[in-house]
Design a protein around this motif. Sequence first.
Motif, PDB file in Angstrom:
ATOM      1  N   ARG A   1       1.323 -11.174   6.371  1.00  0.00           N
ATOM      2  CA  ARG A   1       2.675 -11.661   6.067  1.00  0.00           C
ATOM      3  C   ARG A   1       3.573 -10.523   5.610  1.00  0.00           C
TER       4      ARG A   1
ATOM      5  N   GLU B   1       7.049  -9.239   7.222  1.00  0.00           N
ATOM      6  CA  GLU B   1       8.273  -9.191   6.411  1.00  0.00           C
ATOM      7  C   GLU B   1       8.906  -7.809   6.399  1.00  0.00           C
TER       8      GLU B   1
ATOM      9  N   ILE C   1       8.579 -15.975   3.268  1.00  0.00           N
ATOM     10  CA  ILE C   1       9.278 -15.212   4.312  1.00  0.00           C
ATOM     11  C   ILE C   1      10.772 -15.463   4.248  1.00  0.00           C
TER      12      ILE C   1
ATOM     13  N   THR D   1      12.932 -13.131   2.130  1.00  0.00           N
ATOM     14  CA  THR D   1      12.993 -11.702   2.437  1.00  0.00           C
ATOM     15  C   THR D   1      14.184 -11.380   3.336  1.00  0.00           C
TER      16      THR D   1
ATOM     17  N   GLY E   1      14.223 -13.104   6.723  1.00  0.00           N
ATOM     18  CA  GLY E   1      14.138 -14.564   6.735  1.00  0.00           C
ATOM     19  C   GLY E   1      15.115 -15.247   7.670  1.00  0.00           C
TER      20      GLY E   1
END
Length: 426
Positions: free
Chosen positions: A261, A265, A282, A285, A288
Amino acid sequence: MEPTRPTRALVPALALVLTGCAVELPTAPADVGAPEARVVDPAAAVGATGEVTVCGPRDTGVYTTLVESFTASRPGLSARYVELGADTDYTRTQAIQRLEGGSTECDVYVMDVTWVGEWASQGWVLDQSELVAANRHGLIPTTLDTAFFDGRYWATPFHTNAGLLFYRRDRVPPPTTWRQVYAEAAREPGNRLEMQAKPYEGLTVNFLELLYSAGGSVLSDDGEVTVDSPQTREVLRTMTGALRDGAIDRASLTYEEDNSRRAFESGAAGYLRQWPSAHALIEETDVGDSVAVAPLPAFDAEAEPASVLGGWNMAIAASSTNVGGAVALIDHATSPEFQKRILLEHSQAPAISATYRDPEVLARVPFAAQLAESVANARPRPRSPVYAQLSRAIYTNVHDAISGQSDVESAVRRMVEDLEAAQETF
């Protein structure tokens, strides 16, 4: 490129799958069974009092929410949560130490879906068949399958899990098949796929998602090893080629969920295979706003999509001193109101179907329809009292093959030998 968005048209169609009345019960492997056990009475919750102790995995907030809301809603009853470990393996070890010793500390165990056969066959948990029968009209059939062993239900599904494919809609198109994903991922380094390919349970799941979609299997209904197949070889060759060509980030060979992940990201990839709980993280961030979510695709144009069912069930310890309180807590945990909370507040996939059609859920959870489809397409992992050994046989040999430490034929041969050896230990 068009982002994937939930639509109201998709959800009613999925409801037919999620709430189907005719459910074919799975079978336990031949010659493997569970002993006689006390059957939990659904009416035991009436008039129950005292404290209920829930024991389970690391709490990310959902279990605190559970015990606090239960305590506030039930006069005369209270609950507390005991965290048994920071990861699933340690949680299982700590739980088994208590169960083998007949400890009365824990009334309810939050049980990984892969433990049901082992715990039932050892006589550690009570038979919840009548409790499940009283509530099954609302539970998704695929989640019920995870609690079933030797003709009985040994737990009630709490929250489920099925993999999703996150993708950068500003870089890559929506997924249609795994072959298409790998082709797109190989075009540019920034398009590559992040996955969980460290030798651990996550790799077993990632491999099974492809194997099931390709039409393969690990065990037959009667427990025979079936992994020596053209489908297994094709999946391993596909994964190996994707790692060699850069379609899969080679660092994935060391990644668990959090590592993969974080790599996604950081902007290093176009695709990420992950669990739904990653969505909220997510979204916070920098990437996103450019991320969309899709159900896992089919292996190729001739295949059907398949995901692997994860999640956690609630078992009542055979040594519980407050079975009535335990039933009351399970009733609370699987109520429509609380199931909605675990999705809205904790991004956990509900085990009841109605939540996925709730108007507030559809408005606030952008991937609700995709998650419902993934759960509907999900299949359980191999059902066995020795599942932990089976998984180790799978992920060890898959990792050897895809990392280049072994050729595919040798890896398949050793996988068969290791699976058969594991089956013989019970």
